[in-house]
Design a protein around this motif. Structure first.
Motif, mmCIF file in Angstrom:
data_model
loop_
_atom_site.group_PDB
_atom_site.id
_atom_site.type_symbol
_atom_site.label_atom_id
_atom_site.label_comp_id
_atom_site.label_asym_id
_atom_site.label_seq_id
_atom_site.Cartn_x
_atom_site.Cartn_y
_atom_site.Cartn_z
ATOM 1 N N ASP A 60 10.482 -11.928 1.117
ATOM 2 C CA ASP A 60 9.134 -11.360 1.203
ATOM 3 C C ASP A 60 9.069 -10.323 2.321
ATOM 4 O O ASP A 60 8.478 -10.549 3.380
ATOM 5 C CB ASP A 60 8.104 -12.475 1.424
ATOM 6 C CG ASP A 60 7.827 -13.237 0.146
ATOM 7 O OD1 ASP A 60 8.542 -13.007 -0.845
ATOM 8 O OD2 ASP A 60 6.898 -14.075 0.124
ATOM 9 N N ARG A 61 9.681 -9.175 2.073
ATOM 10 C CA ARG A 61 9.749 -8.097 3.066
ATOM 11 C C ARG A 61 9.982 -6.778 2.343
ATOM 12 O O ARG A 61 10.266 -6.743 1.147
ATOM 13 C CB ARG A 61 10.891 -8.351 4.045
ATOM 14 C CG ARG A 61 12.271 -8.358 3.387
ATOM 15 C CD ARG A 61 13.387 -8.564 4.386
ATOM 16 N NE ARG A 61 14.698 -8.570 3.753
ATOM 17 C CZ ARG A 61 15.429 -7.499 3.496
ATOM 18 N NH1 ARG A 61 14.952 -6.291 3.804
ATOM 19 N NH2 ARG A 61 16.612 -7.588 2.933
ATOM 20 N N PHE A 62 9.841 -5.683 3.098
ATOM 21 C CA PHE A 62 10.213 -4.377 2.577
ATOM 22 C C PHE A 62 11.742 -4.248 2.620
ATOM 23 O O PHE A 62 12.397 -4.840 3.482
ATOM 24 C CB PHE A 62 9.588 -3.261 3.409
ATOM 25 C CG PHE A 62 8.092 -3.133 3.240
ATOM 26 C CD1 PHE A 62 7.519 -3.124 1.983
ATOM 27 C CD2 PHE A 62 7.267 -2.990 4.338
ATOM 28 C CE1 PHE A 62 6.155 -2.990 1.816
ATOM 29 C CE2 PHE A 62 5.893 -2.855 4.195
ATOM 30 C CZ PHE A 62 5.337 -2.852 2.927
ATOM 31 N N PRO A 63 12.328 -3.456 1.723
ATOM 32 C CA PRO A 63 13.789 -3.369 1.660
ATOM 33 C C PRO A 63 14.452 -2.839 2.927
ATOM 34 O O PRO A 63 15.609 -3.179 3.195
ATOM 35 C CB PRO A 63 14.033 -2.414 0.485
ATOM 36 C CG PRO A 63 12.802 -2.514 -0.348
ATOM 37 C CD PRO A 63 11.688 -2.716 0.623
ATOM 38 N N ASN A 64 13.740 -2.030 3.710
ATOM 39 C CA ASN A 64 14.391 -1.332 4.817
ATOM 40 C C ASN A 64 14.193 -1.973 6.193
ATOM 41 O O ASN A 64 14.567 -1.377 7.200
ATOM 42 C CB ASN A 64 13.884 0.115 4.869
ATOM 43 C CG ASN A 64 14.213 0.876 3.593
ATOM 44 O OD1 ASN A 64 15.281 0.702 3.029
ATOM 45 N ND2 ASN A 64 13.278 1.685 3.128
ATOM 46 N N LEU A 72 -3.060 1.211 -6.177
ATOM 47 C CA LEU A 72 -1.858 0.531 -5.709
ATOM 48 C C LEU A 72 -2.238 -0.841 -5.164
ATOM 49 O O LEU A 72 -3.260 -0.993 -4.500
ATOM 50 C CB LEU A 72 -1.170 1.357 -4.612
ATOM 51 C CG LEU A 72 0.167 0.827 -4.096
ATOM 52 C CD1 LEU A 72 1.195 0.747 -5.221
ATOM 53 C CD2 LEU A 72 0.702 1.727 -2.975
ATOM 54 N N GLY A 73 -1.397 -1.834 -5.465
ATOM 55 C CA GLY A 73 -1.642 -3.188 -5.002
ATOM 56 C C GLY A 73 -2.387 -4.055 -5.984
ATOM 57 O O GLY A 73 -2.816 -5.163 -5.653
ATOM 58 N N LEU A 74 -2.547 -3.561 -7.224
ATOM 59 C CA LEU A 74 -3.249 -4.344 -8.241
ATOM 60 C C LEU A 74 -2.365 -5.483 -8.739
ATOM 61 O O LEU A 74 -1.146 -5.332 -8.846
ATOM 62 C CB LEU A 74 -3.627 -3.452 -9.433
ATOM 63 C CG LEU A 74 -4.503 -2.232 -9.163
ATOM 64 C CD1 LEU A 74 -4.678 -1.432 -10.444
ATOM 65 C CD2 LEU A 74 -5.844 -2.651 -8.598
ATOM 66 N N PRO A 75 -2.955 -6.631 -9.081
ATOM 67 C CA PRO A 75 -2.161 -7.693 -9.703
ATOM 68 C C PRO A 75 -1.538 -7.207 -11.013
ATOM 69 O O PRO A 75 -2.200 -6.559 -11.816
ATOM 70 C CB PRO A 75 -3.197 -8.798 -9.956
ATOM 71 C CG PRO A 75 -4.305 -8.523 -8.984
ATOM 72 C CD PRO A 75 -4.357 -7.024 -8.854
ATOM 73 N N TRP A 76 -0.269 -7.481 -11.184
ATOM 74 C CA TRP A 76 0.448 -7.087 -12.391
ATOM 75 C C TRP A 76 0.345 -5.582 -12.628
ATOM 76 O O TRP A 76 0.295 -5.114 -13.771
ATOM 77 C CB TRP A 76 -0.058 -7.843 -13.624
ATOM 78 C CG TRP A 76 0.254 -9.305 -13.575
ATOM 79 C CD1 TRP A 76 -0.471 -10.280 -12.943
ATOM 80 C CD2 TRP A 76 1.384 -9.969 -14.162
ATOM 81 N NE1 TRP A 76 0.133 -11.503 -13.106
ATOM 82 C CE2 TRP A 76 1.267 -11.341 -13.850
ATOM 83 C CE3 TRP A 76 2.461 -9.536 -14.925
ATOM 84 C CZ2 TRP A 76 2.201 -12.280 -14.273
ATOM 85 C CZ3 TRP A 76 3.397 -10.477 -15.357
ATOM 86 C CH2 TRP A 76 3.256 -11.826 -15.028
ATOM 87 N N GLN A 77 0.353 -4.796 -11.566
ATOM 88 C CA GLN A 77 0.239 -3.340 -11.725
ATOM 89 C C GLN A 77 1.371 -2.798 -12.584
ATOM 90 O O GLN A 77 1.150 -1.958 -13.466
ATOM 91 C CB GLN A 77 0.242 -2.653 -10.367
ATOM 92 C CG GLN A 77 0.198 -1.135 -10.449
ATOM 93 C CD GLN A 77 -0.314 -0.485 -9.196
ATOM 94 O OE1 GLN A 77 -1.254 -0.943 -8.577
ATOM 95 N NE2 GLN A 77 0.314 0.599 -8.797
ATOM 96 N N ILE A 134 4.993 -8.151 -1.034
ATOM 97 C CA ILE A 134 5.366 -7.059 -0.142
ATOM 98 C C ILE A 134 6.466 -6.203 -0.768
ATOM 99 O O ILE A 134 6.376 -4.971 -0.804
ATOM 100 C CB ILE A 134 5.801 -7.596 1.233
ATOM 101 C CG1 ILE A 134 4.591 -8.223 1.958
ATOM 102 C CG2 ILE A 134 6.408 -6.484 2.085
ATOM 103 C CD1 ILE A 134 4.951 -8.852 3.303
ATOM 104 N N TRP A 135 7.521 -6.847 -1.251
ATOM 105 C CA TRP A 135 8.630 -6.069 -1.824
ATOM 106 C C TRP A 135 8.214 -5.408 -3.146
ATOM 107 O O TRP A 135 8.654 -4.310 -3.465
ATOM 108 C CB TRP A 135 9.849 -6.960 -2.052
ATOM 109 C CG TRP A 135 9.614 -8.041 -3.060
ATOM 110 C CD1 TRP A 135 9.146 -9.295 -2.826
ATOM 111 C CD2 TRP A 135 9.787 -7.932 -4.477
ATOM 112 N NE1 TRP A 135 9.011 -9.987 -4.002
ATOM 113 C CE2 TRP A 135 9.412 -9.183 -5.029
ATOM 114 C CE3 TRP A 135 10.220 -6.927 -5.333
ATOM 115 C CZ2 TRP A 135 9.453 -9.434 -6.387
ATOM 116 C CZ3 TRP A 135 10.269 -7.177 -6.689
ATOM 117 C CH2 TRP A 135 9.894 -8.427 -7.199
ATOM 118 N N GLY A 136 7.346 -6.094 -3.911
ATOM 119 C CA GLY A 136 6.931 -5.538 -5.196
ATOM 120 C C GLY A 136 6.060 -4.309 -5.041
ATOM 121 O O GLY A 136 6.208 -3.332 -5.780
#
Length: 425
Positions: free
Chosen positions: A60-64, A377-382, A390-392
């Motif tokens: 549960d993080r950003f890739p970078n 941006l940030g919508l459920p099931w976007q 976070i990563w999604g």
């Protein structure tokens, strides 16, 4: 004073806005990010004190950026998540302005772009992105009137057991928030009733792997849409106390009284649907389905992961499940507080454009609105199951930023076709 202008205005400085800022920067798109409170405010003040992330830090993080100094398999605290998002915003040099609320955005008549009214004045932008996330306004169903003589609050405002009046507590909603709050209150010695609706309850770990790993290798994070009929099914999972499978039979065995879906209230009596056994059985089926899929994957791939037959053993059915209550008299049971873990609604009323359906939900394709130069941006099931994680949201943000860059390139075209030399020349 000259009116401020920017190419892209991002509304929301949480994980969605930060991720988008990184990708806009990489695409050389001039932009501003406005946050009405502080960066990651919902993680700071919109969660209860003991909340930890529902997924391990390695995932549960950003890739970078890793959670520096934290065990990769740990479930970090809500405050650590907020710190992490601030660190990331600084790392990508996101142009975030805190304490500025966006009040209205409307198209400039006869021109391209928008005039955006904010608490700090007006800004003109060629395009806007609503990155306000999935958890905007807490929803309490209009079931129990305020005059019922019982304290009512949404899980968004719950902090800890000592915050509540003395007495028993009714928790409505058995998703991750409701189940974890009921567990915490029960461990604190409160008498707790938990209203259980339709839910999925994946195993926290199985055969040495966390369920987020299983969702990944099984391709379930990338599901593009929910299964038909599961729109109102919530997921019950927990990272609390080191992380464990959320089993409602276990909670009942430890003292929590389970009831069905909350339906109505009259003369001090709260009534429930006759669906508790069905809902728990459906949750069990979801749990076993995940175990079966994981076992099949191991068989196909030959992974050396230890078998775990004990994972299929079930807790004994408690009396509240075999003989479910149809109703509860709040006063007789000593219930002084109802906590509604019943979700949130989104509010895009500040966007004055024909970009929404009759329910006020955005009409979009992967966050690209049907209205030109408006994005979400940030919508459920976007775009997939993982879009609100976070990563999604990072991957969705890349897509939105790429679409903005593509539109900028088209808009830069001046009507004169380029002269292309032939191979012979």
């Amino acid at each position: 004073m000259a009116l401020e202008r920017t190419d892209t205005l991002v509304v929301g400085g949480g994980q969605a806005g930060i991720a988008l800022s990184e990708h806009l920067g990489k695409n050389n798109v001039p932009h501003l990010v406005l946050e009405k409170n502080r960066i990651a405010e919902a993680w700071r003040t919109g969660r209860w004190d003991a909340l930890v992330a529902n997924g391990p830090a390695w995932h549960d993080r950003f890739p970078n950026l890793d959670f520096k100094g934290d065990d990769p398999d740990a479930f970090v605290t809500k405050d650590r998540v907020a710190e992490y998002l601030v660190e990331y915003a600084e790392m990508v040099d996101a142009p975030i302005r805190e304490g500025i609320e966006v009040l209205k955005a409307e198209r400039l008549p006869g021109e391209g772009g928008f005039r955006v009214e904010t608490s700090a004045g007006a800004i003109e932008a060629k395009r806007i992105v609503a990155a306000t996330g999935a958890f905007q306004h807490p929803v309490i169903p209009p079931i129990v009137p305020e005059t019922a003589g019982v304290e009512q609050l949404h899980s968004f405002y719950y902090k800890n057991p000592s915050q509540l009046k003395e007495g028993a507590v009714m928790v409505v909603g058995a998703g991750s928030s409701g189940a974890q709050i009921a567990d915490e209150l029960n461990r604190a010695g409160r008498k707790v009733f938990l209203s259980v609706g339709p839910h999925d309850r994946p195993p926290r770990r199985y055969r040495g792997r966390d369920f987020v790993w299983w969702l990944g290798v099984l391709g379930l994070w990338d599901m593009a849409a929910m299964k038909p009929g599961t729109e109102h099914v919530t997921i019950s999972v927990s990272g609390a106390y080191g992380g464990h499978t959320m089993d409602f039979r276990r909670l009942a065995g430890e003292g929590v009284t389970l009831v069905g879906l909350t339906q109505s209230f009259e003369n001090g009596v709260l009534s429930f649907a006759d669906d508790l056994q069905k809902n728990v059985a459906a949750g069990d089926a979801n749990y076993l389905e995940m175990l079966d899929a994981a076992d099949a994957y191991v068989d196909r791939t030959g992974l050396n992961l230890p078998e775990e037959p004990e994972a299929r053993q079930s807790w004994q059915d408690p009396d509240c499940l075999t003989n479910p209550l149809a109703s509860i008299d709040l006063a007789k049971e000593g219930i002084t507080t109802i906590i509604w873990a019943t979700g949130f609604r989104q509010d895009f009323s500040w966007i004055k454009a024909d970009a929404f359906d009759e329910r006020g939900a955005p009409i979009h394709q992967r966050g690209v609105s049907v209205e030109p130069d408006i994005y979400f941006l940030g919508l459920p099931w976007q775009s997939r199951r993982g879009s609100t994680f976070i990563w999604g949201v990072w991957h969705d943000a890349k897509y939105i930023a790429d679409q903005i860059a593509i539109q900028r390139a088209y808009q830069d075209y001046d009507g004169e076709a380029a002269i292309v030399s032939t191979a012979a020349e």
